[in-house]
Design a protein around this motif. Structure first.
Motif, mmCIF file in Angstrom:
data_model
loop_
_atom_site.group_PDB
_atom_site.id
_atom_site.type_symbol
_atom_site.label_atom_id
_atom_site.label_comp_id
_atom_site.label_asym_id
_atom_site.label_seq_id
_atom_site.Cartn_x
_atom_site.Cartn_y
_atom_site.Cartn_z
ATOM 1 N N GLN A 51 6.229 0.041 -54.969
ATOM 2 C CA GLN A 51 6.229 -1.281 -55.582
ATOM 3 C C GLN A 51 6.966 -1.343 -56.919
ATOM 4 O O GLN A 51 7.023 -2.401 -57.537
ATOM 5 N N ILE A 53 5.917 -0.224 -59.683
ATOM 6 C CA ILE A 53 4.892 -0.562 -60.670
ATOM 7 C C ILE A 53 4.539 0.694 -61.457
ATOM 8 O O ILE A 53 4.337 1.769 -60.886
ATOM 9 N N ASN A 85 -5.741 -9.816 -68.051
ATOM 10 C CA ASN A 85 -4.900 -10.266 -66.950
ATOM 11 C C ASN A 85 -3.824 -9.235 -66.594
ATOM 12 O O ASN A 85 -3.652 -8.883 -65.431
ATOM 13 N N LYS A 86 -3.104 -8.718 -67.609
ATOM 14 C CA LYS A 86 -1.992 -7.795 -67.377
ATOM 15 C C LYS A 86 -2.205 -6.421 -68.017
ATOM 16 O O LYS A 86 -1.375 -5.530 -67.856
ATOM 17 N N TRP A 110 0.098 -3.316 -66.829
ATOM 18 C CA TRP A 110 0.528 -3.284 -65.436
ATOM 19 C C TRP A 110 1.949 -3.843 -65.418
ATOM 20 O O TRP A 110 2.153 -5.014 -65.716
ATOM 21 N N THR A 111 2.939 -3.012 -65.119
ATOM 22 C CA THR A 111 4.334 -3.381 -65.368
ATOM 23 C C THR A 111 5.221 -3.178 -64.149
ATOM 24 O O THR A 111 5.183 -2.118 -63.526
ATOM 25 N N SER A 112 6.027 -4.195 -63.864
ATOM 26 C CA SER A 112 7.031 -4.093 -62.808
ATOM 27 C C SER A 112 8.308 -3.525 -63.410
ATOM 28 O O SER A 112 8.756 -3.958 -64.476
ATOM 29 N N LYS A 114 11.084 -3.434 -61.361
ATOM 30 C CA LYS A 114 12.082 -3.837 -60.364
ATOM 31 C C LYS A 114 13.397 -4.216 -61.024
ATOM 32 O O LYS A 114 14.456 -3.979 -60.486
ATOM 33 N N LYS A 118 8.618 -5.601 -67.038
ATOM 34 C CA LYS A 118 7.902 -6.830 -67.369
ATOM 35 C C LYS A 118 6.461 -6.705 -66.904
ATOM 36 O O LYS A 118 6.191 -6.363 -65.754
ATOM 37 N N ALA A 119 5.532 -6.988 -67.823
ATOM 38 C CA ALA A 119 4.112 -6.940 -67.481
ATOM 39 C C ALA A 119 3.813 -7.971 -66.403
ATOM 40 O O ALA A 119 4.348 -9.076 -66.412
ATOM 41 N N GLN A 120 2.956 -7.569 -65.471
ATOM 42 C CA GLN A 120 2.561 -8.410 -64.337
ATOM 43 C C GLN A 120 1.040 -8.506 -64.302
ATOM 44 O O GLN A 120 0.351 -7.588 -64.753
ATOM 45 N N PRO A 121 0.496 -9.575 -63.708
ATOM 46 C CA PRO A 121 -0.963 -9.619 -63.523
ATOM 47 C C PRO A 121 -1.428 -8.451 -62.645
ATOM 48 O O PRO A 121 -0.763 -8.098 -61.665
#
Length: 139
Positions: A51, A53, A85-86, A110-112, A114, A118-121
């Motif tokens: 992912q 992540i 949240n993130k 929690w970071t993408s 890709k 960028k932090a993600q939920p």
């Protein structure tokens, strides 16, 4: 969910006085966080491979209560103390037998990866696995 990470202090972990050199506690907290993620079913290597992540470190702190020495057997108990949240805050308690040698925490996002990081939920399925000992904090 509480996770346990076990290790034995190696000679190279100690300073000239035979006491664990303090940066090693931060290395072990990192190891314990990745063990925690694996224990809840989401190994860091798998998250990244499948992912893209990761959970980069935003903040870390450790309080030292008793020295650790060469060949000490140590258990690090880890659990998520705050869940946003993130971002999550994971607490680490270093035990030598029944005695607390140190206590620390890490704050991670929690970071993408890709594209630009960028932090993600944090996905609900993972939040549920982190929840049992957590107070949810909005924001």
């Amino acid at each position: 969910m509480k996770s346990e990470y076990h290790f034995q202090v190696r000679w190279g972990d100690t300073d000239a006085a035979g006491i664990v050199f303090y940066p090693n506690f931060y290395k072990w907290m990192d190891d314990a966080t990745h063990a925690y993620l694996a224990d809840i079913g989401y190994p860091s290597s798998q998250l990244f491979a499948e992912q893209q992540i990761g959970v980069p470190l935003l903040e870390a702190n450790c309080i030292f209560k008793r020295p650790l020495l060469f060949e000490d057997k140590v258990v690090v108990q880890s659990y998520v103390e705050e869940l946003h949240n993130k971002v999550f805050k994971i607490k680490h308690v270093f035990l030598k037998g029944e005695q607390i040698a140190a206590e620390g925490y890490e704050v991670r996002a929690w970071t993408s990866f890709k594209e630009k990081p960028k932090a993600q939920p944090i996905p609900d399925i993972i939040r549920e696995k982190m929840l049992p000992q957590v107070e949810i904090v909005e924001g």
